[in-house]
Design an enzyme around this catalytic site. Structure first.
Site, mmCIF file in Angstrom:
data_model
loop_
_atom_site.group_PDB
_atom_site.id
_atom_site.type_symbol
_atom_site.label_atom_id
_atom_site.label_comp_id
_atom_site.label_asym_id
_atom_site.label_seq_id
_atom_site.Cartn_x
_atom_site.Cartn_y
_atom_site.Cartn_z
ATOM 1 C CB CYS A 119 63.389 133.525 62.815
ATOM 2 S SG CYS A 119 64.150 134.702 61.869
ATOM 3 C CB CYS A 143 71.141 134.901 64.364
ATOM 4 S SG CYS A 143 70.701 135.783 63.258
ATOM 5 C CB CYS A 171 68.602 134.269 67.784
ATOM 6 S SG CYS A 171 66.844 135.007 67.864
ATOM 7 C CB CYS A 211 61.478 148.857 70.683
ATOM 8 S SG CYS A 211 62.547 148.007 69.516
ATOM 9 C CB CYS A 224 61.806 151.905 68.353
ATOM 10 S SG CYS A 224 63.397 150.806 67.908
ATOM 11 C CB CYS A 243 68.318 151.822 66.999
ATOM 12 S SG CYS A 243 68.645 150.651 68.426
ATOM 13 N NE ARG A 271 67.972 151.290 74.185
ATOM 14 C CZ ARG A 271 67.458 151.592 73.054
ATOM 15 N NH1 ARG A 271 67.561 150.809 72.100
ATOM 16 N NH2 ARG A 271 67.030 153.039 73.052
HETATM 17 N N1 SAM Z 1 64.655 139.380 63.188
HETATM 18 C C1 SAM Z 1 65.237 141.007 63.352
HETATM 19 C C2 SAM Z 1 66.781 140.930 63.335
HETATM 20 O O1 SAM Z 1 67.489 140.159 63.287
HETATM 21 O O2 SAM Z 1 67.047 142.143 62.845
HETATM 22 C C3 SAM Z 1 64.854 141.619 64.730
HETATM 23 C C4 SAM Z 1 64.840 141.159 66.060
HETATM 24 S S1 SAM Z 1 66.639 140.378 66.647
HETATM 25 C C5 SAM Z 1 66.129 139.652 67.905
HETATM 26 C C6 SAM Z 1 67.244 141.942 67.201
HETATM 27 C C7 SAM Z 1 68.567 141.867 67.789
HETATM 28 O O3 SAM Z 1 68.579 141.251 69.211
HETATM 29 C C8 SAM Z 1 69.456 141.063 67.166
HETATM 30 O O4 SAM Z 1 70.254 141.673 66.271
HETATM 31 C C9 SAM Z 1 70.625 140.724 68.172
HETATM 32 O O5 SAM Z 1 71.630 141.854 68.239
HETATM 33 C C10 SAM Z 1 69.889 141.027 69.607
HETATM 34 N N2 SAM Z 1 69.705 139.438 70.143
HETATM 35 C C11 SAM Z 1 69.048 138.267 69.819
HETATM 36 N N3 SAM Z 1 69.352 137.525 70.586
HETATM 37 C C12 SAM Z 1 70.230 137.910 71.549
HETATM 38 C C13 SAM Z 1 70.685 137.185 72.781
HETATM 39 N N4 SAM Z 1 70.670 136.012 72.923
HETATM 40 N N5 SAM Z 1 71.606 137.944 73.542
HETATM 41 C C14 SAM Z 1 71.987 139.341 73.108
HETATM 42 N N6 SAM Z 1 71.279 139.920 71.978
HETATM 43 C C15 SAM Z 1 70.457 139.224 71.254
HETATM 44 C C1 DTB Z 2 68.759 144.977 70.602
HETATM 45 O O1 DTB Z 2 69.853 145.417 70.273
HETATM 46 N N1 DTB Z 2 68.557 144.432 71.607
HETATM 47 C C2 DTB Z 2 67.012 143.905 71.963
HETATM 48 C C3 DTB Z 2 66.758 144.795 70.603
HETATM 49 N N2 DTB Z 2 67.755 145.328 70.021
HETATM 50 C C4 DTB Z 2 65.502 144.385 69.979
HETATM 51 C C5 DTB Z 2 66.739 142.605 71.748
HETATM 52 C C6 DTB Z 2 67.488 141.616 72.777
HETATM 53 C C7 DTB Z 2 67.121 140.306 72.623
HETATM 54 C C8 DTB Z 2 67.597 139.231 73.711
HETATM 55 C C9 DTB Z 2 67.092 137.999 73.414
HETATM 56 C C10 DTB Z 2 65.568 137.972 73.662
HETATM 57 O O2 DTB Z 2 64.920 138.427 74.809
HETATM 58 O O3 DTB Z 2 64.857 137.076 72.873
HETATM 59 FE FE1 SF4 Z 3 65.757 135.652 63.198
HETATM 60 FE FE2 SF4 Z 3 66.858 136.044 65.670
HETATM 61 FE FE3 SF4 Z 3 68.574 136.350 63.756
HETATM 62 FE FE4 SF4 Z 3 66.523 138.125 64.232
HETATM 63 S S1 SF4 Z 3 68.350 137.598 65.184
HETATM 64 S S2 SF4 Z 3 67.035 137.245 62.131
HETATM 65 S S3 SF4 Z 3 64.903 136.739 65.279
HETATM 66 S S4 SF4 Z 3 67.277 134.530 64.248
#
Ligand code: SAM
Ligand code: DTB
Ligand code: SF4
Length: 359
Positions: free
Chosen positions: A64, A68, A71, A108, A139, A199, A271
């Site tokens: 990506c 973030c 992430c 989802c 979702c 959501c 959730r």
């Molecule tokens: N890329 C898309 C976005 O950012 O909207 C969708 C996937 S993104 C992984 C969805 C959500 O996962 C993020 O907004 C964040 O709140 C959550 N997330 C990602 N990494 C995480 C982590 N290490 N711990 C907790 N939540 C996480």
């Molecule tokens: C959300 O709020 N939490 C989920 C879902 N929406 C997509 C994702 C959590 C991701 C946790 C880190 C991972 O597994 O990569």
């Molecule tokens: Fe990309 Fe992760 Fe940010 Fe979603 S949360 S936009 S997958 S870097």
């Protein structure tokens, strides 16, 4: 007069005018009083023995371009997550069938995109149509959406779109630099306008203050409509991300976050989202008592771990919780969820009476 009695009484109506002070006053309540208030609100709108169960699948992992800080899928961090192409519809369907058989009511699909390209939309729409045809709620979380993309996904049968605010507006700039808070609000507006359920939640344990946690809840509750589903994620610390090594959040502060979310957004599904794998059963039980009524079920979130299904089934049995089931009548807010079936899948556990036992 004590702080407790000075607080406004909990009303059953939905409010969109929360002040930061009111929210902080809820956070500051004795935990016993906060749990009582949250539990009371929970019972006004839900059966507290029921928990909605979703399963996540990463249909496009890693690579990506966003930054973030939490992430593992951001290309710029070295986290060991390999980038993949979008999965085939057949492969997604196989996973959706397994999730349904295991007892999930919602499936989802997540993609590590900043936003989908227009050419991706027909492929994702096909996945949505076929998953929906299995009788699952659908979702997706694909990043930012334009209004036309949101409409196309809705037409394909997408019930929910996950797009998080992630944190308070004033802390956001310390976590993400590649898109603005307003971009997120715009995507949520496109999702609502297309007629989908939202959501939307965030992450705690990223080094934010209590005031900033209150700020996230304020931003969520003061949206034009409360999100139908509010995921509260506890940061999963992944080596290689900038947030690895952040001081852990006090577990009771996490419980407070859930309870205050429940009070502020009484009709939303709250959730208990990422971070459950490292939580004790006792902490999760407190979160359910605080009003959490939805989880991700299945051994993986997107790239990180989630509790084993056996552990979750045993936890539900020990706590007397049941999985909510969906009637195949789409698009009625919350009314499509009933408790007519035993927990976790046809005959996979329990005595069949829905009592939640593991017999
Ligand atoms: N890329 C898309 C976005 O950012 O909207 C969708 C996937 S993104 C992984 C969805 C959500 O996962 C993020 O907004 C964040 O709140 C959550 N997330 C990602 N990494 C995480 C982590 N290490 N711990 C907790 N939540 C996480
Ligand atoms: C959300 O709020 N939490 C989920 C879902 N929406 C997509 C994702 C959590 C991701 C946790 C880190 C991972 O597994 O990569
Ligand atoms: Fe990309 Fe992760 Fe940010 Fe979603 S949360 S936009 S997958 S870097």
């Amino acid at each position: 007069m004590s702080l407790v009695s000075e607080l406004r009484p909990v009303a059953s109506g939905l409010r969109h005018d929360w002040s930061r002070e009111e929210i902080l006053a809820l956070f500051a309540l004795p935990l016993t009083e906060l749990l009582h208030r949250a539990g009371t609100v929970h019972r006004q709108h839900f059966d507290p023995a029921e928990v909605q169960v979703s399963t996540l699948l990463s249909v496009k992992t890693g690579g990506c371009p966003e930054d973030c800080a939490y992430c593992p899928q951001a290309q710029r961090y070295h986290t060991g997550v390999d980038a993949t192409k979008l999965m085939s519809t057949d492969a997604v369907l196989e996973k959706a069938k397994q999730a349904k058989a295991a007892g999930a009511s919602r499936f989802c699909m997540g993609a590590a995109w900043r936003s989908p390209k227009d050419r991706d939309i027909p492929k994702v729409a096909e996945m949505i149509r076929e998953v929906k045809a299995l009788g699952l709620e659908t979702c997706a979380t694909l990043g930012m959406l334009s209004d036309t993309q949101a409409k196309a996904l809705r037409e394909a049968g997408l019930d929910y779109y996950n797009h998080n605010l992630d944190t308070a507006p004033e802390f956001y700039g310390e976590i993400i630099h590649t898109r603005e808070y307003q971009d997120r609000l715009d995507t949520l507006a496109h999702v609502r306008d297309a007629g989908m359920k939202t959501c939307c939640g965030g992450i705690v344990g990223m080094g934010e203050t209590r005031e900033q946690r209150a700020g996230l809840l304020q931003a969520l509750a003061n949206l034009p409509a409360h999100p139908d589903s509010v995921p509260i994620n506890r940061l999963v610390q992944v080596e290689g991300t900038p947030l690895a090594g952040t001081a852990a959040l006090d577990p009771f502060e996490f419980v407070r976050m859930i309870a205050v979310a429940r009070i502020m957004m009484p009709r939303s599904m709250v959730r208990l989202s990422a971070g459950r794998e490292s939580m004790s059963d006792e902490l999760q039980a407190l979160c359910f008592a605080a009003g959490a009524n939805s989880i991700f079920y299945g051994e993986k979130l997107l790239t990180t771990g989630n509790p084993d299904t056996e552990r979750d089934m045993a936890l539900f049995a020990r706590l007397g919780l049941r999985a909510m089931h969906v009637v195949e009548a789409p698009n009625t807010v919350h009314a499509d969820i009933v408790d007519a079936e035993p927990a976790f899948g046809a005959g996979s556990m329990g005595c069949g009476t829905g009592c939640g036992c593991a017999a």
